[in-house]
Write a protein that holds these residues in place. Sequence first.
Motif, short mmCIF file in Angstrom:
data_model
loop_
_atom_site.label_atom_id
_atom_site.label_comp_id
_atom_site.label_asym_id
_atom_site.label_seq_id
_atom_site.Cartn_x
_atom_site.Cartn_y
_atom_site.Cartn_z
N GLU A 1 55.43 41.75 23.86
CA GLU A 1 56.68 42.19 24.46
C GLU A 1 57.75 42.43 23.39
O GLU A 1 57.86 41.68 22.43
CB GLU A 1 57.17 41.16 25.47
N ALA A 2 58.52 43.49 23.60
CA ALA A 2 59.56 43.89 22.64
C ALA A 2 60.75 42.93 22.73
O ALA A 2 61.72 43.19 23.43
CB ALA A 2 60.00 45.32 22.90
N LYS A 3 60.63 41.84 22.03
CA LYS A 3 61.69 40.83 21.94
C LYS A 3 61.99 40.61 20.46
O LYS A 3 61.18 40.96 19.60
CB LYS A 3 61.24 39.53 22.59
N PRO A 4 63.14 40.03 20.14
CA PRO A 4 63.51 39.84 18.72
C PRO A 4 62.43 39.12 17.88
O PRO A 4 62.21 39.49 16.73
CB PRO A 4 64.80 39.02 18.79
N TYR A 5 61.75 38.13 18.46
CA TYR A 5 60.71 37.41 17.71
C TYR A 5 59.63 38.36 17.22
O TYR A 5 59.27 38.36 16.05
CB TYR A 5 60.10 36.32 18.60
N TRP A 6 59.11 39.22 18.12
CA TRP A 6 58.03 40.14 17.75
C TRP A 6 58.55 41.29 16.92
O TRP A 6 57.84 41.79 16.04
CB TRP A 6 57.29 40.62 19.00
N GLN A 7 59.78 41.71 17.15
CA GLN A 7 60.36 42.76 16.32
C GLN A 7 60.39 42.31 14.85
O GLN A 7 60.00 43.06 13.97
CB GLN A 7 61.77 43.09 16.79
N LYS A 8 60.82 41.08 14.62
CA LYS A 8 60.90 40.56 13.25
C LYS A 8 59.51 40.43 12.62
O LYS A 8 59.32 40.69 11.44
CB LYS A 8 61.61 39.22 13.25
N ARG A 9 58.52 40.01 13.41
CA ARG A 9 57.16 39.83 12.89
C ARG A 9 56.43 41.14 12.65
O ARG A 9 55.63 41.25 11.74
CB ARG A 9 56.32 38.98 13.85
N LEU A 10 56.68 42.14 13.50
CA LEU A 10 55.89 43.36 13.46
C LEU A 10 56.56 44.54 12.76
O LEU A 10 55.88 45.48 12.35
CB LEU A 10 55.51 43.78 14.88
N LEU A 11 57.89 44.49 12.64
CA LEU A 11 58.61 45.62 12.04
C LEU A 11 59.38 45.19 10.80
O LEU A 11 59.86 44.06 10.71
CB LEU A 11 59.59 46.23 13.05
N GLN A 12 59.53 46.12 9.88
CA GLN A 12 60.36 45.88 8.70
C GLN A 12 61.83 46.01 9.11
O GLN A 12 62.13 46.54 10.19
CB GLN A 12 60.02 46.91 7.62
N PRO A 13 62.75 45.56 8.27
CA PRO A 13 64.17 45.65 8.62
C PRO A 13 64.64 47.08 8.95
O PRO A 13 65.54 47.26 9.77
CB PRO A 13 64.89 45.12 7.38
N ASP A 14 64.00 48.09 8.36
CA ASP A 14 64.39 49.48 8.64
C ASP A 14 63.73 50.03 9.91
O ASP A 14 63.89 51.20 10.25
CB ASP A 14 64.07 50.39 7.45
N GLY A 15 62.96 49.19 10.62
CA GLY A 15 62.33 49.60 11.88
C GLY A 15 60.93 50.17 11.74
O GLY A 15 60.28 50.48 12.74
N GLN A 16 60.44 50.32 10.52
CA GLN A 16 59.09 50.83 10.31
C GLN A 16 58.07 49.70 10.54
O GLN A 16 58.34 48.54 10.24
CB GLN A 16 58.94 51.37 8.88
N PRO A 17 56.89 50.03 11.06
CA PRO A 17 55.86 49.00 11.29
C PRO A 17 55.42 48.34 9.98
O PRO A 17 55.30 49.01 8.95
CB PRO A 17 54.71 49.78 11.91
N ARG A 18 55.18 47.06 10.04
CA ARG A 18 54.65 46.32 8.89
C ARG A 18 53.16 46.62 8.76
O ARG A 18 52.52 47.09 9.69
CB ARG A 18 54.83 44.81 9.08
#
Length: 113
Positions: free
Chosen positions: A30-47
């Motif tokens: 689910e698109a929540k801050p926890y998963w956003q931080k784990r899965l995306l870089q600060p610029d929003g690109q996927p890790r």
Amino acid sequence: MSQDPVLLLRICGKGFAKLAAGQIKAKYREAKPYWQKRLLQPDGQPRSFSAVHIRNGYRADAPLAVFAFGGISAQLQEHEGKPCYRIDLGPLIEIRHYGDNSESSGKSGEKGA
């Protein structure tokens, strides 16, 4: 050897059985801050990750499936009525602590990473 970290996901027993049977090719979070931080870089690109480890539980000997990392969708996708990040699973590398063999019951003849 890759410098990328391993992505660890946890799932329930029914989900793990489907995963082991090859019925699941992607996992959603689910698109929540926890998963956003784990899965995306600060610029929003996927890790990028070296592999995806999916565990059924928290015990040291819990069933574990190791997959090659297939990527993360840059756009949110709806899954079960919620906006989610889609994590694509590459080929199955191995399964540990599941089925008849407690060490590895993954693809025969292949060793893990």
